[in-house]
Design an enzyme around this catalytic site. Structure first.
Site, mmCIF file in Angstrom:
data_model
loop_
_atom_site.group_PDB
_atom_site.id
_atom_site.type_symbol
_atom_site.label_atom_id
_atom_site.label_comp_id
_atom_site.label_asym_id
_atom_site.label_seq_id
_atom_site.Cartn_x
_atom_site.Cartn_y
_atom_site.Cartn_z
ATOM 1 N N ASP A 150 14.771 47.758 25.920
ATOM 2 C CA ASP A 150 14.098 48.839 25.219
ATOM 3 C C ASP A 150 14.578 48.949 23.771
ATOM 4 O O ASP A 150 15.776 48.869 23.490
ATOM 5 C CB ASP A 150 14.379 50.151 25.959
ATOM 6 N N GLU A 199 11.402 44.582 23.632
ATOM 7 C CA GLU A 199 10.402 45.421 22.970
ATOM 8 C C GLU A 199 10.811 45.628 21.520
ATOM 9 O O GLU A 199 11.721 46.394 21.217
ATOM 10 C CB GLU A 199 10.273 46.767 23.687
#
Length: 513
Positions: free
Chosen positions: A259, A291
């Site tokens: 993340d 990400e």
């Protein structure tokens, strides 16, 4: 462009997916993000719901499932991105509850075990950038910085009170005895003493300032939210590496979704991934997808290069292309749909997707309209480039973002990926509003012919027709329409057929239905 990219990346940047995906699989691999932002089941815990769905997902051909963060959140109903305790999987009375939003530790581990038995690999959503929900406030020196340029200070360092101490009273020392304090963070967004909100960089002591190995947006994008973790601290590095080894061993997971990596020291992340692979029986096969949220492939590619094949990346630039195609309707030229995407530049580093929880009504909203969802999924599921990830909200009914036609068509497209999307690809760009391509099949699988349209046309009699070649081996064979009933195309002696598609739709033609 591709040749210059090869030279720029060099031999030391092998494509990530080459080592992370099996090369001997009989069918195409496929990832599923098994949650939405508002995800809750009316009767079961989320882990119980996933457990119940595993046999169906295996039958569909799902090979990887990205699950929501399993850790205890700062809020009782938090999704896990408000990370409080990574070691608490729904086992301890902390933050007002034993269970997480998703269920209990036992339910989670049971579902992970069942998934593995059905050949589905689990990906842990690793929230490593920040923490929230501290147990105590501490007093320390900090300086307020310009929120639009974090390298610029707004005043002199002063003493503030910040919620930075994590004692984990419910868990104690089980699994880890590490306790967090202000030394382990770079910054925060709240001064309790003056009740002031802003971005504060912690100063003094061993603090070295923001990490230099982060994105340069806003001058320095180390700080995102909550308490920004200080990865220059050796104790923090070791704690996070221990957690990686523990979560893989505990769950049997096959890897991670990383993340918010543009805010995390990338040199630490690379060493963290290296450690995870070194201590995992999967070795270099351990899956990792990062990400980095930017629609500009020029900003994504330096990160891809820096990771040197240790992580694949979500293709946000392609997602933005799909979003723009859906908002511009027939004004968008479908022939450029893949341009300036990661999958165009580095296909074996790209995890493609149409939508996910990030764009589902959140600050990064760039939703792909339902009128273009089928075309978008046909692109990522039936072309050979990249590794596609399907979104739960597009596959399952009854969600806050569900659309019945998308669910029906997506299920058919997933089947087409499993059965027909093989072999070389031939492209047939008819015009700006209609493009086609053919997958020629391989020795074990028949191929398919695909047409996409974004043409807005009120003439009910209008239909697109593209003459495409599927191979002489299909001479005399009837191809059938997969997404609608009743369509038939006879293949001539040279392998050609006149394939059709309605305006603003997609169509897949296959030998059998």
């Amino acid at each position: 462009m591709l040749q210059s990219l090869k030279q720029w990346f060099g031999a030391k940047s092998p494509p990530a997916l080459t080592s992370m995906l099996p090369t001997d699989a009989e069918t195409n691999p496929l990832m599923l993000q098994f949650f939405t932002w508002e995800a809750l089941h009316p009767e079961l815990s989320w882990w119980g719901h996933f457990d119940e769905e595993i046999p169906r997902l295996a039958e569909l051909g799902i090979t990887h499932v990205w699950l929501p963060p399993p850790n205890k959140a700062a809020a009782t109903d938090g999704r896990g991105y408000d990370a409080y305790d990574l070691w608490d999987l729904g086992e301890f009375e902390q933050k007002g509850s034993i269970v997480t939003r998703w269920g209990t530790r036992d339910e989670f581990l049971s579902a992970c075990k069942k998934a593995k038995q059905h050949g589905i690999a689990i990906l842990i959503d690793a929230v490593l950038n920040h923490k929230l929900g501290a147990d105590r406030a501490e007093t320390f020196q900090a300086v307020r910085v310009n929120e639009k340029n974090r390298l610029e200070t707004k005043d002199k360092p002063r003493e503030i009170e910040g919620w930075t101490a994590f004692d984990f009273p419910g868990r104690g020392d089980k699994y880890s005895s590490f306790k967090w304090n202000q030394n382990h963070f770079n910054g925060l967004d709240w001064d309790q003493r003056t009740e002031t909100k802003g971005v504060f960089r912690i100063t003094g002591g061993s603090h070295k300032g923001w990490s230099k190995n982060v994105d340069k947006e806003l001058g320095n994008y180390d700080y995102l939210l909550g308490l920004d973790i200080n990865y220059s601290d050796p104790a923090v590095q070791e704690e996070t590496k221990r957690w990686a080894q523990w979560i893989l061993e505990t769950t049997g997971a096959a890897g991670f979704r990383l993340d918010a990596i543009k805010h995390i020291d990338r040199q630490f992340l690379i060493s963290w991934l290296r450690h995870a692979r070194k201590t995992s029986p999967m070795g270099n096969g351990l899956f990792a997808v990062a990400e980095y949220w930017s629609g500009d492939v020029r900003l994504v590619l330096p990160y891809v290069k820096a990771f040197k094949g240790k992580a694949a990346f979500f293709d946000v630039p392609l997602h933005m292309n799909l979003h723009h195609a859906s908002t511009h309707y027939s004004r968008y030229d479908l022939r450029g749909l893949m341009h300036k995407s990661l999958v165009e530049a580095r296909p074996k580093d790209a995890v493609t997707f149409v939508d996910n929880h990030e764009v589902e009504g959140q600050s990064l909203e760039s939703w792909v309209g339902s009128h273009f969802k089928t075309q978008a999924y046909a692109i990522i599921l039936l072309r050979p480039e990249g590794y596609p990830c399907v979104f739960y909200g597009d596959l399952y009914p009854g969600t806050e973002c569900s659309h019945e036609a998308t669910q029906v068509n997506l299920t058919k497209l997933i089947r087409a990926r499993k059965l027909y999307a093989y072999g070389p690809t031939t492209h047939y760009p008819l015009d700006k509003n209609c493009v086609g391509f053919v997958r020629m099949g391989d020795p074990k699988h028949d191929g398919c012919a695909v047409i996409l349209s974004n043409k807005e046309d009120r003439d009910d009699a209008f239909i697109h027709t593209i003459r495409m070649n599927v191979g002489r081996k299909y001479a005399g064979v009837i191809f059938h329409s997969l997404l609608t009933e009743g369509g038939e195309v006879e293949i001539d002696a040279d392998g050609w057929g006149s394939f059709t598609c309605f305006p603003n739709a997609a169509q897949v033609w296959v030998k059998e239905v």
